[in-house]
Scaffold this active site. Structure first.
Site, short mmCIF file in Angstrom:
data_model
loop_
_atom_site.label_atom_id
_atom_site.label_comp_id
_atom_site.label_asym_id
_atom_site.label_seq_id
_atom_site.Cartn_x
_atom_site.Cartn_y
_atom_site.Cartn_z
N ASN A 9 0.89 -1.20 -0.25
CA ASN A 9 -0.10 -0.14 0.14
C ASN A 9 0.85 1.20 -0.16
OD1 ASN A 9 -1.85 1.93 0.29
ND2 ASN A 9 -2.31 1.40 2.62
N HIS A 95 -9.52 1.22 4.88
CA HIS A 95 -8.28 1.31 5.87
C HIS A 95 -8.61 2.32 6.82
CE1 HIS A 95 -4.14 2.64 6.54
NE2 HIS A 95 -3.77 1.69 5.88
N GLU A 167 -5.24 -4.85 10.72
CA GLU A 167 -4.16 -3.59 10.84
C GLU A 167 -4.47 -2.75 11.84
OE1 GLU A 167 -2.34 -2.55 6.94
OE2 GLU A 167 -4.07 -1.34 7.23
N GLY A 173 2.52 2.76 10.82
CA GLY A 173 3.61 3.81 10.55
C GLY A 173 4.10 4.14 11.65
N SER A 212 3.45 -1.80 10.37
CA SER A 212 5.06 -1.83 10.39
C SER A 212 5.62 -3.16 10.09
CB SER A 212 5.32 -1.39 11.90
OG SER A 212 4.91 0.13 12.16
P1 13P Z 1 3.03 0.84 7.72
O1 13P Z 1 3.76 -0.54 7.08
O2 13P Z 1 3.78 2.00 7.19
O3 13P Z 1 2.96 0.67 9.29
O4 13P Z 1 1.70 0.81 7.17
C1 13P Z 1 0.46 -0.38 7.19
C2 13P Z 1 -0.54 0.17 6.56
O5 13P Z 1 -1.49 1.11 6.77
C3 13P Z 1 -0.75 -0.81 5.25
O6 13P Z 1 -1.90 -0.43 4.84
#
Ligand code: 13P
Length: 250
Positions: A9, A95, A167, A173, A212
């Site tokens: 993504n 999301h 998630e 992030g 992450s």
């Molecule tokens: P990160 O891998 O940057 O934590 O993001 C995860 C995400 O939101 C994928 O959709």
């Protein structure tokens, strides 16, 4: 046997040149990770360029969002048939950034899930709790509520063509990954929710972990029995790391 899916993504990142380079990097190593399905999710405006570069390769593509409507007076929106027209296989729906920053309710997400299916796209339904919800011990209740909105509208059979991504919002992030056991527990819970309605189907639905994920932690996550791949944000912008994650799933 569920084939693992590693999905990148890209969120709101990239340019014509950086995306060309990123795809070249991914394509350069994709043969070594052929056991795993790969797909990338660029911003809408780059879908056409990505489609041109990936047509005929083993790497698929999809969109990060779609409208719940088919066409018409919806300025700034992008409809399912347009994504299908550009060769998208998948589309991410619900999301947490859409839910929290753009106010998408469980019901809106369910309608987007329905729109995706209606127009021949496979939805990747994102679910997950915030840190506050985890601390309050309501993780399962939150995930159950998010799933139920889709089950109520579309029924369990609709998951035959769908993917689920767990998630946890606090892991996105932040560099703070869920432990493999924390993730596995929620994945097993999600599968059990589906199994209560249709055990055979539940055993086939792929449930990805996102939050992450990087090359360094993908192995311990992807080895868990109910983790069928990753929905990767930041690390998917680096072809080496993205391929390392895929390798961990082989
Ligand atoms: P990160 O891998 O940057 O934590 O993001 C995860 C995400 O939101 C994928 O959709």
């Amino acid at each position: 046997m569920r084939r693992k899916l590693v999905a990148g993504n890209w969120k709101m990142n990239g340019s014509t040149s950086s995306i060309r380079e990123l795809l070249q990097g991914i394509l350069g190593g994709s043969a070594e990770v052929a056991a795993v399905e790969l797909a990338v999710f660029p911003p809408f405006v780059y879908l056409d360029a990505v489609a041109r570069q990936l047509t005929g390769t083993a790497v698929g593509w999809g969109a990060q969002n779609l409208s719940e409507h088919a066409s018409g007076a919806h300025t700034g929106e992008v409809a399912g048939p347009m994504l299908k027209d550009l060769g998208c296989v998948y589309v991410i729906v619900g999301h947490s950034e859409r839910r929290t920053l753009y106010g998408e309710s469980d019901q809106v997400v369910a309608r987007k899930f329905a729109a995706a299916r209606k127009f021949g796209l496979k939805p990747i339904l994102c679910v997950g709790e915030t840190l506050e919800e985890r601390d309050q011990g309501v993780t399962e209740a939150v995930v159950e509520r998010q799933l139920k909105a889709v089950l109520d509208l579309e029924g369990v059979a609709s998951f035959a063509d769908a993917v689920i991504a767990y998630e946890p919002v606090w892991a996105i992030g932040t560099g703070r990954t869920a432990t493999p056991q924390q993730a596995q527990d929620v994945h097993a819970f999600i599968r059990a929710q589906l199994a209560a309605l249709d055990p055979a189907l539940a055993s086939q639905v792929r449930i990805l972990y996102g939050g992450s994920v990087k090359g360094a932690n993908a192995g311990e996550l992807l080895v868990m029995p109910d983790i069928d791949g990753g929905l990767v944000g930041g690390a998917s912008l680096d072809p080496k790391d993205f391929l390392l994650i895929a390798k961990a799933g082989c």
